[in-house]
Design a protein around this motif. Structure first.
Motif, PDB file in Angstrom:
ATOM      1  N   VAL A  81       3.154  -0.500   4.202  1.00 16.37           N
ATOM      2  CA  VAL A  81       2.439   0.746   3.946  1.00 16.37           C
ATOM      3  C   VAL A  81       3.454   1.883   3.912  1.00 16.37           C
ATOM      4  CG1 VAL A  81       0.713   2.381   4.828  1.00 16.37           C
ATOM      5  CG2 VAL A  81       0.349  -0.087   5.090  1.00 16.37           C
ATOM      6  N   CYS A  97       0.855  -1.187   0.000  1.00 16.62           N
ATOM      7  CA  CYS A  97       0.000   0.000   0.000  1.00 16.62           C
ATOM      8  C   CYS A  97       0.888   1.233   0.000  1.00 16.62           C
ATOM      9  CB  CYS A  97      -0.904  -0.019   1.232  1.00 16.62           C
ATOM     10  SG  CYS A  97      -1.963   1.428   1.400  1.00 16.62           S
ATOM     11  N   TYR A 115      -4.696   3.296   3.078  1.00 19.94           N
ATOM     12  CA  TYR A 115      -4.629   2.173   4.021  1.00 19.94           C
ATOM     13  C   TYR A 115      -5.973   1.892   4.667  1.00 19.94           C
ATOM     14  CZ  TYR A 115      -3.299   5.511   7.847  1.00 19.94           C
ATOM     15  OH  TYR A 115      -3.226   6.523   8.766  1.00 19.94           O
ATOM     16  N   LEU A 126      -7.107  -0.592   2.276  1.00 22.89           N
ATOM     17  CA  LEU A 126      -6.387  -1.830   2.597  1.00 22.89           C
ATOM     18  C   LEU A 126      -7.072  -2.563   3.750  1.00 22.89           C
ATOM     19  CD1 LEU A 126      -3.483  -3.410   2.270  1.00 22.89           C
ATOM     20  CD2 LEU A 126      -2.922  -2.124   4.343  1.00 22.89           C
TER      21      LEU A 126
END
Length: 360
Positions: A231, A152, A187, A190
């Motif tokens: 991330v 991500c 995120y 995500l």
């Protein structure tokens, strides 16, 4: 079906996205008021979007007009008091990100919602494009197999002048840097795919920008379902892009866009022996771009059906807790588990805790 009466509070830059969303759903909703402490700016905004009434404060709006839903588009440090005022009047709220500046503040909002007949929905619009909806569906149905690895990346560029706005790049008003104000959308998407996170190990740095907060953060996550992910949130990346990649047992699903995606921004690569997944992905796939319009449509549908308005505070807290944990891990140099940041502890009280290392 009666149209939902909507007011926009705060008529700065992001308010146009909200007005555009309401206008796109004109058969179900109408803009009835604009509110801003700068009444001249509110009137200019109202003229542009054909809004009949303007007010200098939310208090004035709630006293004078009946509204079904308030869109909060004000700076982050004002979100909670304004949302609490709406909840006390039993008026639903659609609140821009980040929803609050801290977990403790977020929990005050949860307590206020519990006392009200109204609900708060948080702006996490990347969840609502048709590609994300299809991805969740195929994972839930077991078509893609178990999720294994995810990436991500929100790697954007903001120059020094961007931080001339006084509240930007501060923990006390904006809540943080790209971890809070920029990468949070990616995120959050995500997390909406992979579910509850379990542990995070992170670092943050101030590489180039004149900011009190970080301009880069990086994190490694583990999830309850066994998946692992990285991330990255950056404001120093000249080639801007937003990327997500999900490597599942039966296929890799990838997304690359910038500030919002459409169906062509997704690619699916089946693993050998699973070629049928390409057809499962594309079969009758609706063409719904991500964005405020898609989320507002989902909110209006939920209100009509008497269901919780997405994204609920419970869902949003999972995302905000990850932001707090990234800062806590980066600034204490240790892993953080979900649930570890108890109420009243430094990183629950403030995203930056006692402060970034470079602020000493």
């Amino acid at each position: 079906m009666r149209k939902q009466r909507i007011a926009i509070v705060g008529t700065g830059g992001i308010a146009a996205s909200h007005a555009r969303a309401v206008t796109a759903l004109a058969e179900r909703a109408e803009l009835v008021a604009a509110v801003d402490v700068d009444l001249g700016r509110a009137k200019e905004f109202a003229d542009k979007w054909n809004i009949p009434a303007t007010y200098p404060s939310l208090t004035d709006l709630l006293a004078a007009d009946r509204v079904d839903l308030v869109h909060l588009c004000t700076p982050p440090n004002s979100h909670v008091p304004l949302a609490v005022e709406c909840l006390a009047a039993d008026v639903d709220v659609y609140m821009e990100k980040p929803p609050t500046l801290s977990l403790d503040e977020f929990d005050k909002l949860v307590a206020a919602e519990e006392k009200s007949s109204a609900q708060v929905a948080c702006v996490f619009q990347q969840r609502f494009g048709s590609g994300a909806v299809r991805l969740r569906q195929l994972l839930d149905d077991g078509v893609l197999g178990r999720p294994l690895v995810a990436l991500c990346n929100t790697v954007w560029y903001r120059d020094d002048a961007y931080f001339d706005v006084p509240w930007r790049g501060t923990f006390d008003v904006e809540g943080g840097g790209p971890t809070m104000g920029h990468g949070i959308h990616q995120y959050d998407l995500l997390l909406s795919i992979l579910g509850p996170w379990e542990k995070v190990t992170a670092l943050a740095a101030r590489q180039a920008r004149p900011t009190q907060t970080e301009d880069v953060s990086m994190a490694l996550l583990t999830f309850e379902n066994g998946a692992v992910a990285s991330v990255v949130n950056s404001l120093v990346s000249a080639r801007q892009t937003s990327q997500l990649r999900f490597d599942c047992a039966n296929a890799t699903v990838e997304l690359e866009h910038l500030y919002g995606y459409k169906n062509p921004d997704w690619t699916v690569t089946p693993a050998p022996g699973h070629e049928e997944i390409a057809d499962a992905w594309s079969a009758d796939l609706p063409d719904v771009p991500s964005g405020h319009t898609a989320q507002l449509a989902a909110i209006l549908e939920a209100k009509t059906a008497g269901k919780p308005t997405p994204v609920t505070l419970a869902e949003a807290r999972n995302t905000l807790e990850l932001a707090a944990a990234i800062y806590a891990s980066a600034f204490t140099d240790k892993p953080i588990r979900r649930g570890e940041l108890a109420p009243g502890t430094p990183y629950a009280q403030r995203m930056g805790g006692p402060g970034a290392p470079w602020s000493a």
